[in-house]
Design an enzyme around this catalytic site. Structure first.
Site, mmCIF file in Angstrom:
data_model
loop_
_atom_site.group_PDB
_atom_site.id
_atom_site.type_symbol
_atom_site.label_atom_id
_atom_site.label_comp_id
_atom_site.label_asym_id
_atom_site.label_seq_id
_atom_site.Cartn_x
_atom_site.Cartn_y
_atom_site.Cartn_z
ATOM 1 N N GLU A 23 -16.090 6.592 5.367
ATOM 2 C CA GLU A 23 -15.272 5.952 6.610
ATOM 3 C C GLU A 23 -15.252 6.774 7.541
ATOM 4 O O GLU A 23 -15.868 7.768 7.791
ATOM 5 C CB GLU A 23 -13.940 5.572 6.028
ATOM 6 N N LYS B 261 -2.651 6.816 1.187
ATOM 7 C CA LYS B 261 -2.500 7.021 2.735
ATOM 8 C C LYS B 261 -1.311 8.241 2.789
ATOM 9 O O LYS B 261 -0.193 7.988 3.087
ATOM 10 C CB LYS B 261 -1.985 5.981 3.259
ATOM 11 N N ARG C 27 0.839 -1.274 0.012
ATOM 12 C CA ARG C 27 0.058 -0.203 -0.146
ATOM 13 C C ARG C 27 0.828 1.291 0.018
ATOM 14 O O ARG C 27 0.618 2.063 -0.766
ATOM 15 C CB ARG C 27 -0.897 -0.023 1.109
#
Ligand code: PXG
Length: 288
Positions: A182, A149, A50
């Site tokens: 989220e 991220k 990721r």
């Protein structure tokens, strides 16, 4: 505490980055938060994948290949005798000048901190969290992909402030269409008539590593699971609700915006998922 910084293991008092670092000046960089349980780093390869994808999206070169990065993470844990804790891995664009231009930053900064973690108090695992929906919307995928991220967490931080003002520890962020995206640092799941449903990444969710684990657990426990658009109404009227994150693990939610979810107590399916999760983290992972 020993910190990995640009190829060296240094005392935390010497772990300093430049005031010209674009990670600081512009939030130009990426990070991962990773757990270590009983000397096993949980899903390290998935976290590093990721990280590489987040860096690719920002056209940021990862200074180490996968094997070297793996070793740097493990060695940072070893140097700190850390068997249970939290690892923060950060790559920034590096030091540049005062303009935005990332191409003027000579080389990325990489640091790894292996430390302890502060968890939600146990009472919330026993009794469930009470959360709220906040006004700040999640950044939409056509602005800054929420799957990246990045070090730009202002959107989530504003939401976190709003949650605190409302007396809640976590909050739901909606997307531009008004669907649930989220929470500020957690993914969200509901259980509706025996099926687990969670928002898709295209709705503004980070592809959480813990979220991914839930899909594996659902297969193991033979519980149907799917991605789907969720409204606040869907969460209010769900049978069960829980959040997932590296820090939170799996935590039940029993109230949203003053509406009691299900029985108002952590649900049976959530409890069995949490039990399976706790079993997995003890056996899965990369040994330090
Ligand atoms: N959504 C967002 C926006 C996040 O920041 C998650 C979901 C859950 O993803 P993982 O991969 O952790 O299952 C996160 C997690 C912490 C902490 O201390 C976690 C995150 C960021 C900062 C701190 O738990 N990201």
């Amino acid at each position: 505490m020993i910190v990995y910084l640009d190829g060296k293991y240094v005392d935390s008092s010497e772990a300093k980055v430049s005031v010209f670092d674009h990670g600081l000046l512009y939030g130009d960089g990426v990070f991962e938060g990773i757990r270590i349980y009983g000397g096993n780093v949980y899903r390290l390869d998935e976290h590093l994948e990721r990280l590489e994808m987040s860096a690719k999206a920002l056209m940021l070169a990862v200074p180490l290949d996968r094997a070297a990065m793996t070793e740097a993470v493990l060695e940072t844990c070893r140097k700190n005798n850390l068997a249970d804790g939290y690892i923060r891995l950060v790559i920034t664009r590096g030091a540049g000048d005062l303009g935005l231009a990332p191409w003027l930053c000579e080389k990325p900064t990489l640091f790894i901190i292996a430390s302890k973690i502060s968890l939600y108090p146990q009472e919330h695992y026993d009794n469930g969290l009470s959360i709220v929906t906040v006004p700040t919307r999640r950044i939409s995928p056509d602005m800054l992909p929420p799957t990246v991220k990045s070090l730009n967490y202002l959107n989530n931080i504003l939401a976190k402030i709003e949650a605190r003002q409302a007396g809640a520890l976590e909050a739901i962020m909606l997307n531009q269409q008004g669907y649930v995206a989220e929470c500020t640092a957690d993914n969200i799941f509901i259980i509706q008539k025996g099926t687990i449903i969670t928002p898709a990444a295209s709705a503004g969710a980070l592809k959480g590593i813990t979220r991914g684990t839930i899909f594996d657990i659902a297969v193991e426990l033979n519980i149907p699971i799917r991605e789907g658009d969720l409204t606040r109404y869907d969460v209010w009227c769900a049978d069960e609700c829980f959040l997932t994150g590296t820090g939170a693990e799996v935590i039940p939610v029993v109230k949203l915006d003053g509406r009691v979810i299900g029985t108002g107590k952590p649900g049976a399916i959530t409890a069995s998922i949490l039990q399976s999760f706790r079993k997995r983290v003890r056996v899965e992972g990369t040994r330090t």
